[in-house]
Enzyme design. Structure first.
Site, PDB file in Angstrom:
ATOM      1  N   LEU A 138       0.800  -1.229   0.000  1.00 59.57           N
ATOM      2  CA  LEU A 138       0.000   0.000   0.000  1.00 59.57           C
ATOM      3  C   LEU A 138       0.834   1.282   0.000  1.00 59.57           C
ATOM      4  CD1 LEU A 138      -2.719  -1.077   2.596  1.00 59.57           C
ATOM      5  CD2 LEU A 138      -2.842  -1.184   0.102  1.00 59.57           C
ATOM      6  N   SER A 139       2.157   1.159   0.089  1.00 63.69           N
ATOM      7  CA  SER A 139       3.000   2.360   0.086  1.00 63.69           C
ATOM      8  C   SER A 139       4.095   2.222  -0.962  1.00 63.69           C
ATOM      9  CB  SER A 139       3.635   2.584   1.467  1.00 63.69           C
ATOM     10  OG  SER A 139       4.657   1.631   1.703  1.00 63.69           O
ATOM     11  N   GLY A 140       4.801   3.324  -1.199  1.00 64.22           N
ATOM     12  CA  GLY A 140       5.835   3.323  -2.228  1.00 64.22           C
ATOM     13  C   GLY A 140       7.239   3.182  -1.698  1.00 64.22           C
TER      14      GLY A 140
END
Length: 212
Positions: A42-44
């Site tokens: 869900l994150s980069g």
């Protein structure tokens, strides 16, 4: 369906079915068969290696025995805080062993300039990333486990139907070509003469003698 239309749709339909089948194989079938777990990123923090929205497939890790097999460069999923179920997937950039032989790991996201603030212990580890499927996590968040299993059955049925359709089309084309070849043959074919018949036709015709 005409032969031309079938030949036009054949590569497109084949590519689409193959892509869907490969996706379901990677994010549903293989994890179920091997006991691995698919998780959505869900994150980069791991970009560009693992883009946001990817589905990572991890092999579960439990305790010091599993932790002993890890080394620098492995990508692991862990629980940073015991009271927070949120998981983080980062790369191991350092390994330390204390006097009692217990391991701890320094981790960092590929997109981050600095390592994570606290080392990760064996009890915090949840899985070793085996592979990831870019952007598949977006679709996975919209489907529950039952829907994913139904998708596998649906795609399997579609692949079977596609193969049957191609087989029936090939049989029909073969039959059509056979009929067209038969239509091109002459209506009658003269039977070859025997040697005796050939000699008879070659003899000169002798006129009957007039009455004496």
């Amino acid at each position: 369906m005409t032969t031309v239309l079938r030949r036009t749709l054949h590569p497109l339909l084949g590519i689409a079915l193959a892509a869907v089948a490969a996706l379901l194989l990677a994010v549903v079938v293989v994890p179920l068969a091997l006991g691995w777990v698919p998780l959505t990123v869900l994150s980069g923090s791991m970009e560009p290696t693992v883009p946001t929205g990817s589905q990572v497939v991890v092999a579960p890790l439990e305790g010091e025995d599993d932790a002993a097999g890890l080394s620098t460069g492995d990508v692991v999923t862990f629980m940073p805080r015991p009271d927070d179920p949120t998981l983080v997937t980062h790369r191991i950039v350092g390994v330390a062993v204390d006097d009692e032989g217990r391991r701890s790991f320094t981790t960092r996201g590929d997109a981050n300039a600095a390592p994570d603030a606290a080392p990760v212990t064996a009890t915090q580890l949840r899985g070793l990333v085996k592979y990831h499927v870019p952007w598949a996590g977006y679709a996975a968040t919209l489907l529950d486990a039952e829907q994913k299993r139904g998708g596998v059955v649906l795609v399997a049925a579609a692949l079977f139907g596609y193969a049957l359709w191609q087989l029936v089309g090939a049989v029909r084309d073969r039959g059509r070509r056979t009929e067209e070849a038969a239509d091109d043959l002459p209506a009658e074919v003269a039977e070859p003469m025997t040697p005796a018949e050939a000699r008879t036709e070659a003899l000169p015709v002798v006129p009957a003698a007039a009455g004496r």
